[in-house]
Design a protein around this motif. Structure first.
Motif, short mmCIF file in Angstrom:
data_model
loop_
_atom_site.label_atom_id
_atom_site.label_comp_id
_atom_site.label_asym_id
_atom_site.label_seq_id
_atom_site.Cartn_x
_atom_site.Cartn_y
_atom_site.Cartn_z
N VAL A 84 0.88 -1.18 0.00
CA VAL A 84 0.00 0.00 0.00
C VAL A 84 0.91 1.22 0.00
CG1 VAL A 84 -1.80 1.26 1.23
CG2 VAL A 84 -1.77 -1.24 1.28
N LEU A 85 0.86 2.01 -1.07
CA LEU A 85 1.71 3.19 -1.18
C LEU A 85 1.16 4.31 -0.29
CD1 LEU A 85 2.32 3.22 -5.04
CD2 LEU A 85 3.75 2.23 -3.24
N THR A 86 2.08 5.03 0.36
CA THR A 86 1.70 6.06 1.33
C THR A 86 2.50 7.34 1.11
OG1 THR A 86 3.36 5.35 2.94
CG2 THR A 86 1.20 4.28 3.07
N LEU A 93 2.74 4.55 9.39
CA LEU A 93 2.64 4.23 10.82
C LEU A 93 1.21 4.42 11.32
CD1 LEU A 93 4.00 3.51 13.54
CD2 LEU A 93 4.48 5.97 13.81
N VAL A 94 0.60 5.53 10.95
CA VAL A 94 -0.79 5.79 11.35
C VAL A 94 -1.72 4.69 10.84
CG1 VAL A 94 -2.75 7.37 11.08
CG2 VAL A 94 -0.47 8.29 11.53
N LEU A 95 -1.55 4.30 9.58
CA LEU A 95 -2.37 3.23 9.02
C LEU A 95 -2.18 1.93 9.79
CD1 LEU A 95 -1.88 3.71 5.17
CD2 LEU A 95 -3.94 4.16 6.48
N ALA A 96 -0.92 1.57 10.04
CA ALA A 96 -0.64 0.31 10.71
C ALA A 96 -1.25 0.26 12.10
CB ALA A 96 0.88 0.10 10.80
N LEU A 97 -1.08 1.33 12.85
CA LEU A 97 -1.59 1.36 14.22
C LEU A 97 -3.12 1.38 14.25
CD1 LEU A 97 0.89 3.94 15.80
CD2 LEU A 97 0.89 1.46 16.12
N ARG A 244 -6.48 -0.47 2.81
CA ARG A 244 -6.91 0.37 1.68
C ARG A 244 -8.11 1.24 2.05
NH1 ARG A 244 -3.88 -0.19 -2.36
NH2 ARG A 244 -2.65 -2.08 -2.71
N ALA A 245 -8.97 0.73 2.90
CA ALA A 245 -10.10 1.55 3.35
C ALA A 245 -9.61 2.77 4.11
CB ALA A 245 -11.05 0.72 4.21
N ARG A 246 -8.63 2.57 4.94
CA ARG A 246 -8.12 3.69 5.74
C ARG A 246 -7.35 4.70 4.91
NH1 ARG A 246 -9.28 -0.20 9.05
NH2 ARG A 246 -9.76 0.19 11.25
N ILE A 247 -6.48 4.21 4.05
CA ILE A 247 -5.69 5.18 3.28
C ILE A 247 -6.59 5.95 2.32
CG2 ILE A 247 -4.99 3.65 1.37
CD1 ILE A 247 -2.25 5.11 1.54
N GLY A 248 -7.62 5.30 1.79
CA GLY A 248 -8.53 6.00 0.88
C GLY A 248 -9.27 7.13 1.57
N MET A 250 -8.28 8.61 4.66
CA MET A 250 -7.44 9.55 5.41
C MET A 250 -6.40 10.26 4.55
SD MET A 250 -6.84 7.80 9.16
CE MET A 250 -6.26 6.19 8.66
N PHE A 251 -5.87 9.57 3.53
CA PHE A 251 -4.75 10.15 2.79
C PHE A 251 -4.89 10.10 1.28
CE2 PHE A 251 -2.98 8.30 6.78
CZ PHE A 251 -2.61 9.49 7.39
N LEU A 252 -5.93 9.43 0.76
CA LEU A 252 -6.07 9.22 -0.68
C LEU A 252 -4.84 8.48 -1.21
CD1 LEU A 252 -7.78 12.57 -1.72
CD2 LEU A 252 -8.81 10.30 -1.59
N THR A 253 -4.02 9.14 -2.04
CA THR A 253 -2.84 8.49 -2.61
C THR A 253 -1.63 9.41 -2.43
OG1 THR A 253 -3.16 9.48 -4.79
CG2 THR A 253 -4.25 7.37 -4.38
#
Length: 377
Positions: A84-86, A93-97, A244-248, A250-253
């Motif tokens: 998952v690209l960040t 780190l935020v995504l993982a936690l 992917r739900a979280r990054i979409g 909170m951060f998009l891409t």
């Protein structure tokens, strides 16, 4: 919970203020390469700017290339779908936690350790369980320490090479940590942002010992692309959808331009290995010079580009010490209290990710400064 500031940022702010006043400043306060992105990556970015309007996008080619990196470096097969690209390692780190833990879960980590681990945990309403790690464990967590924690934490953050010390956890200790975590149901997050930057041989990945570990990495350090804000999270297959739900949301891409450049950067081995040769020279200069300044208690800098030095014979206020050192010499360093709120008052961290001439000039400036303080009663 209270989230403490990143005090090295305050030091850097003062450094830039002094620079604006005409002072010559050497930046050794942040862990960022002074070199830019590889030349071919920059050329690719120029090409993309002229040809592509860009937008929200995750490069499948970059995910596949990162997956191939795990086979090349560690002999571990990884599906590109698990990448998952960040926007750098911090959002990873935020995504993982956030995907792995619930509020009030207890997460173990080494002290000293990267300041943002502790503060991000608190910001997400998780409880950091800091384990004091000194010279006897080479400033790193051990399996025995995790085994002794009662009750068992929900998770642990591992960093090897570590920030601020640069120490690397040996293969056998990583294997032992993985075994303890399996037995006690402790989830592993492994920050491998400094992989590729080693002076003592290959750095193993936790993935080799714990296939269900979550891995964080970034283009900021080895690939010398800190300002491009590009990193990744490697997650177990069962957690791909959650990540992917979280990054979409909170951060998009991450930036499209950075992804294009990052793909090219991954194959610029000769240029990147040249940076490591520079860091190795800088490291040798620092290790030779600092003991003569009275800084004889230094963590073993196996990797990364840091020197973690005890200044307890001179001060118990590392923040004030760094500010005064900066004002007097123009050399910016990081206060140890960022990384260790208990013992860090008598430590500072040097980053030697600058050019070799800058390291030489910094040492020339601080040598008389330390000598003057050593002479005081």
């Amino acid at each position: 919970m209270t989230v403490e500031p990143f005090r090295a940022i305050s030091v850097s702010r003062l450094a830039h203020q002094l620079k604006s006043e005409g002072r010559s400043i050497i930046h050794m306060e942040f862990g960022q390469p002074s070199t830019g992105a590889p030349a071919a990556a920059i050329a690719r970015a120029h090409q993309v700017l002229d040809q592509d309007a860009m937008g929200y996008w995750e490069s499948p080619d970059l995910c596949a290339r990162i997956a191939r990196l795990y086979d090349e470096r560690y002999g571990v097969a990884v599906s590109p779908e698990r990448i998952v690209l960040t926007n750098g390692a911090s959002p990873a780190l935020v995504l993982a936690l956030s995907m792995r833990f619930r509020p009030r879960d207890r997460i173990a980590l080494a002290r000293p350790g990267y300041v943002a681990y502790r503060n991000t945990l608190r910001a997400l309403h998780l409880e950091p369980v800091e384990i004091a790690c000194g010279p006897e464990t080479r400033f790193q967590l051990t399996a025995a320490q995790l085994e002794a924690l009662e009750p068992a934490p929900a998770g642990v953050i591992i960093a090897s090479p570590a920030n601020p010390t640069g120490t690397i956890i040996p293969d056998e200790e990583l294997a032992a940590i993985a075994a303890v975590c399996r037995a006690r149901n402790i989830a592993i997050i492994s920050d491998e942002i400094y992989h590729g930057l080693s002076y003592v041989g290959p750095t193993p990945s936790m993935l080799q010992f714990a296939p269900d570990a979550i891995i964080i990495n970034s283009f900021s350090k080895y690939w010398s692309m800190a300002g491009w804000r590009l990193g990744w999270l490697l997650v177990p297959e069962a957690e791909i959808d959650a990540a992917r739900a979280r990054i979409g949301n909170m951060f998009l891409t991450p930036p499209s331009l950075s992804q294009h450049a990052g793909l090219v950067a991954m194959d610029q081995t000769d240029e990147l290995e040249g940076h490591i040769q520079t860091y190795a020279r800088n490291r040798a200069l620092m290790l030779e010079a600092l003991p003569a300044l009275g800084l004889k208690k230094i963590a073993p800098p196996d990797g990364a580009f840091y020197i973690w030095a005890d200044i307890g014979h001179l001060t118990n206020d590392s923040m004030a010490f760094c500010q005064q050192l900066l004002r007097d010499t123009g050399v910016a360093t990081a206060p140890g209290v960022d990384f260790d709120p208990v013992e860090g008052h008598h430590y500072i961290r040097f980053s030697f990710a600058v050019s070799t001439p800058e390291v030489q000039e910094a040492l020339a400036r601080i040598t008389p400064w330390f000598a003057a303080r050593a002479e005081r009663p």
